[in-house]
Write a protein that holds these residues in place. Structure first.
Motif, mmCIF file in Angstrom:
data_model
loop_
_atom_site.group_PDB
_atom_site.id
_atom_site.type_symbol
_atom_site.label_atom_id
_atom_site.label_comp_id
_atom_site.label_asym_id
_atom_site.label_seq_id
_atom_site.Cartn_x
_atom_site.Cartn_y
_atom_site.Cartn_z
ATOM 1 N N HIS A 163 47.461 0.602 -13.879
ATOM 2 C CA HIS A 163 46.896 -0.036 -12.691
ATOM 3 C C HIS A 163 45.571 0.622 -12.336
ATOM 4 C CE1 HIS A 163 50.546 -2.390 -11.793
ATOM 5 N NE2 HIS A 163 51.179 -1.359 -12.316
ATOM 6 N N ASP A 164 44.493 -0.145 -12.536
ATOM 7 C CA ASP A 164 43.168 0.379 -12.211
ATOM 8 C C ASP A 164 42.393 -0.534 -11.265
ATOM 9 O OD1 ASP A 164 42.731 -1.695 -13.908
ATOM 10 O OD2 ASP A 164 41.644 -0.544 -15.425
ATOM 11 N N SER A 165 43.110 -1.452 -10.625
ATOM 12 C CA SER A 165 42.500 -2.286 -9.601
ATOM 13 C C SER A 165 43.548 -2.561 -8.527
ATOM 14 C CB SER A 165 41.999 -3.610 -10.199
ATOM 15 O OG SER A 165 43.072 -4.328 -10.766
ATOM 16 N N PRO A 166 43.150 -2.818 -7.261
ATOM 17 C CA PRO A 166 44.107 -3.001 -6.158
ATOM 18 C C PRO A 166 45.078 -4.123 -6.465
ATOM 19 C CG PRO A 166 41.871 -2.732 -5.343
ATOM 20 C CD PRO A 166 41.760 -2.901 -6.826
ATOM 21 N N ILE B 70 48.268 5.520 -13.791
ATOM 22 C CA ILE B 70 47.051 5.373 -13.001
ATOM 23 C C ILE B 70 45.930 6.128 -13.708
ATOM 24 C CG2 ILE B 70 45.913 5.920 -10.818
ATOM 25 C CD1 ILE B 70 48.501 5.531 -9.403
ATOM 26 N N PRO B 71 44.797 5.475 -13.957
ATOM 27 C CA PRO B 71 43.676 6.145 -14.628
ATOM 28 C C PRO B 71 43.053 7.244 -13.759
ATOM 29 C CG PRO B 71 43.460 3.749 -14.723
ATOM 30 C CD PRO B 71 44.525 4.071 -13.719
ATOM 31 N N GLN B 72 42.155 7.999 -14.365
ATOM 32 C CA GLN B 72 41.446 9.076 -13.678
ATOM 33 C C GLN B 72 40.706 8.547 -12.447
ATOM 34 O OE1 GLN B 72 37.869 10.515 -15.536
ATOM 35 N NE2 GLN B 72 38.372 12.639 -15.090
ATOM 36 N N LEU B 73 40.787 9.313 -11.347
ATOM 37 C CA LEU B 73 40.076 9.030 -10.102
ATOM 38 C C LEU B 73 40.446 7.688 -9.477
ATOM 39 C CD1 LEU B 73 36.501 10.364 -10.981
ATOM 40 C CD2 LEU B 73 38.359 11.574 -9.842
ATOM 41 N N PHE C 116 40.856 9.863 -0.390
ATOM 42 C CA PHE C 116 42.215 10.181 -0.821
ATOM 43 C C PHE C 116 42.642 9.111 -1.812
ATOM 44 C CE2 PHE C 116 41.984 12.344 3.245
ATOM 45 C CZ PHE C 116 42.572 13.560 2.964
ATOM 46 N N ARG C 117 43.230 9.565 -2.924
ATOM 47 C CA ARG C 117 43.701 8.655 -3.965
ATOM 48 C C ARG C 117 45.222 8.797 -4.031
ATOM 49 N NH1 ARG C 117 40.114 12.357 -6.468
ATOM 50 N NH2 ARG C 117 37.930 11.702 -6.228
ATOM 51 N N VAL D 76 52.382 11.862 -3.281
ATOM 52 C CA VAL D 76 51.480 12.654 -4.114
ATOM 53 C C VAL D 76 50.116 11.985 -4.128
ATOM 54 C CG1 VAL D 76 51.081 13.623 -6.407
ATOM 55 C CG2 VAL D 76 53.422 13.400 -5.539
ATOM 56 N N PHE D 77 49.071 12.779 -4.004
ATOM 57 C CA PHE D 77 47.720 12.217 -3.957
ATOM 58 C C PHE D 77 46.720 13.230 -4.486
ATOM 59 C CE2 PHE D 77 48.819 14.233 0.037
ATOM 60 C CZ PHE D 77 47.738 15.070 0.296
ATOM 61 N N SER D 78 45.560 12.733 -4.870
ATOM 62 C CA SER D 78 44.429 13.604 -5.156
ATOM 63 C C SER D 78 43.352 13.276 -4.147
ATOM 64 C CB SER D 78 43.905 13.392 -6.585
ATOM 65 O OG SER D 78 43.264 12.143 -6.715
ATOM 66 N N SER D 79 42.383 14.153 -3.994
ATOM 67 C CA SER D 79 41.283 13.888 -3.074
ATOM 68 C C SER D 79 40.026 14.561 -3.591
ATOM 69 C CB SER D 79 41.608 14.380 -1.655
ATOM 70 O OG SER D 79 41.684 15.797 -1.621
ATOM 71 N N GLY D 80 38.901 13.989 -3.221
ATOM 72 C CA GLY D 80 37.620 14.567 -3.580
ATOM 73 C C GLY D 80 36.670 14.424 -2.418
ATOM 74 N N GLY D 81 35.796 15.409 -2.243
ATOM 75 C CA GLY D 81 34.872 15.324 -1.129
ATOM 76 C C GLY D 81 33.767 16.353 -1.200
ATOM 77 N N ALA D 82 32.805 16.193 -0.294
ATOM 78 C CA ALA D 82 31.674 17.100 -0.191
ATOM 79 C C ALA D 82 31.822 17.947 1.069
ATOM 80 C CB ALA D 82 30.370 16.305 -0.139
ATOM 81 N N LEU D 83 30.915 18.888 1.231
ATOM 82 C CA LEU D 83 30.907 19.725 2.427
ATOM 83 C C LEU D 83 30.834 18.834 3.665
ATOM 84 C CD1 LEU D 83 30.661 22.506 3.799
ATOM 85 C CD2 LEU D 83 28.186 22.343 3.467
ATOM 86 N N ALA D 84 31.765 19.004 4.576
ATOM 87 C CA ALA D 84 31.835 18.166 5.777
ATOM 88 C C ALA D 84 32.587 18.921 6.860
ATOM 89 C CB ALA D 84 32.534 16.841 5.466
ATOM 90 N N ASP D 85 32.686 18.291 8.037
ATOM 91 C CA ASP D 85 33.444 18.901 9.129
ATOM 92 C C ASP D 85 34.912 19.037 8.736
ATOM 93 O OD1 ASP D 85 31.196 18.914 10.822
ATOM 94 O OD2 ASP D 85 31.596 16.853 11.459
ATOM 95 N N ALA D 86 35.531 20.103 9.200
ATOM 96 C CA ALA D 86 36.977 20.244 9.030
ATOM 97 C C ALA D 86 37.672 19.330 10.040
ATOM 98 C CB ALA D 86 37.395 21.691 9.250
#
Length: 364
Positions: free
Chosen positions: A13-16, A28-31, A45-46, A61-71
């Protein structure tokens, strides 16, 4: 090597909508995953598995990615047990009266009622997480924007204030009688960052907040497979377990105890972190997965894994005692090394069968 004779491929599954809202095996594919982004977080959040897929309230279970931001701010959960695992970048994490800077491979466990606050230090930070009960993930869905995320990786240019947007939404939910089990402590002041210590290399004897430094925790070996548990049923009160499974195609395939599919009484979410592995799931044709790809196998469905590259690392998330407990009880503690050994060792087949029987694990 394959132990399955079915020609039916595991659905990818790589599309909604991803993942599918059904209790069946999928990849589920990468990212990828069910993508949600909290406004102002500069992150995504993935969701890889939740109550929609498990059919119960065991693990999300989830993965997440992000940049420097507010906590997001200091908060606690009355019922939810939270997990943080870093794969890239840095995460500043306050847990109770302690604080560490987590980097790749570092881990933290936060049981219910413990005040905590995660702060992505970026510029690129990637993490994995598990939460129990899995329905808590509905909080992500509630506070997020639509799942059609325009960013390829994450919304790095979102300059809005996370606390200014998040806290009012949580307050509004509480007033409307919606309990997402997020309780903010706006006056709480976090402590200073402390260095890692020897205490961060062991698993506690019960449910308690703790950090675990990358590759410094306990190790177990069975045949040619090394298991590095981040958390077991002992530390989660039996609710879930997470371990790193490591092996190699250069070792004797006949000494891979995970090659023959086993039917576990708990769900498993398996994420290939390094290398290439073939997953054999009962009722499906073998599927070869590489870095970043995830497979969900529901409780009661047999699965096995064959290592297809020089080094393979798979993170296993289970809804109770799973593959990590089999290796621990049927194998031995691995104290003489930190990496996969150059030679696999034989194991006691009778002991293996007895352990499987105790854990309600059955051969396919």
């Amino acid at each position: 090597m394959s132990t399955s004779t079915s020609s039916k491929a595991i659905p990818t599954h790589d599309s909604p909508p991803i993942p599918p809202a059904s209790t069946s095996t999928y990849i589920i594919p990468q990212l990828s995953g069910e993508l949600v982004s909290i406004p102002g977080s500069k992150s995504v959040f993935r969701i890889l598995a939740s109550e929609k897929q498990t059919g119960d309230d065991s693990i999300g279970v989830f993965s997440s990615g992000g940049a420097l931001a507010d906590a997001p701010g200091f908060h606690h959960h009355e019922r939810a047990h939270d997990i943080f695992m870093v794969t890239k970048g840095e995460l500043k994490l306050w847990v109770g009266d302690s604080c560490r800077i987590l980097q790749a491979g570092d881990f933290a466990s936060i049981p219910p009622k413990i005040i905590h606050n995660p702060h992505l230090l970026g510029p690129i930070t990637e993490t994995y997480g598990l939460i129990h009960p899995s329905s808590w993930i509905d909080f992500f869905r509630y506070v997020s924007e639509p799942t059609d995320i325009p960013s390829i990786i994450y919304p790095e240019q979102d300059s809005r204030s996370l606390p200014a947007l998040l806290v009012p939404k949580v307050i509004a939910a509480a007033k409307a009688g919606k309990d997402y089990d997020v309780h903010f402590h706006r006056e709480h002041v976090g402590c200073e960052v402390a260095p890692w210590s020897d205490a961060d290399t062991v698993l506690p004897d019960g449910e308690a907040p703790y950090y675990l430094r990358a590759n410094r925790g306990p190790r177990w070996i069975l045949g040619g497979v090394v298991s590095r548990p981040f958390i077991t049923g002992t530390q989660s009160s039996g609710k879930f377990a997470i371990t790193s499974l490591e092996g190699s195609s250069h070792l004797d395939a006949g000494l891979n105890p995970l090659a023959a599919p086993l039917r576990y009484a708990v769900h498993h979410v398996l994420v290939v972190m390094e290398g290439k592995a073939t997953i054999n799931v009962e009722g499906y044709a073998p599927a070869t997965l590489t870095e970043g790809e995830t497979v969900f196998v529901q409780a009661g469905v047999a699965w096995g894994v064959v290592f297809e590259s020089r080094f393979v690392r798979i993170w296993s998330f289970s809804s109770g005692d799973g593959v990590e407990r089999v290796i621990e009880r049927a194998g031995r503690q691995y104290t003489e090394g930190y990496v996969v050994p150059d030679k696999a060792e034989s194991w006691d087949a009778q002991k293996f069968e007895e352990v499987c029987k105790e854990l309600q694990v059955k051969a396919a």
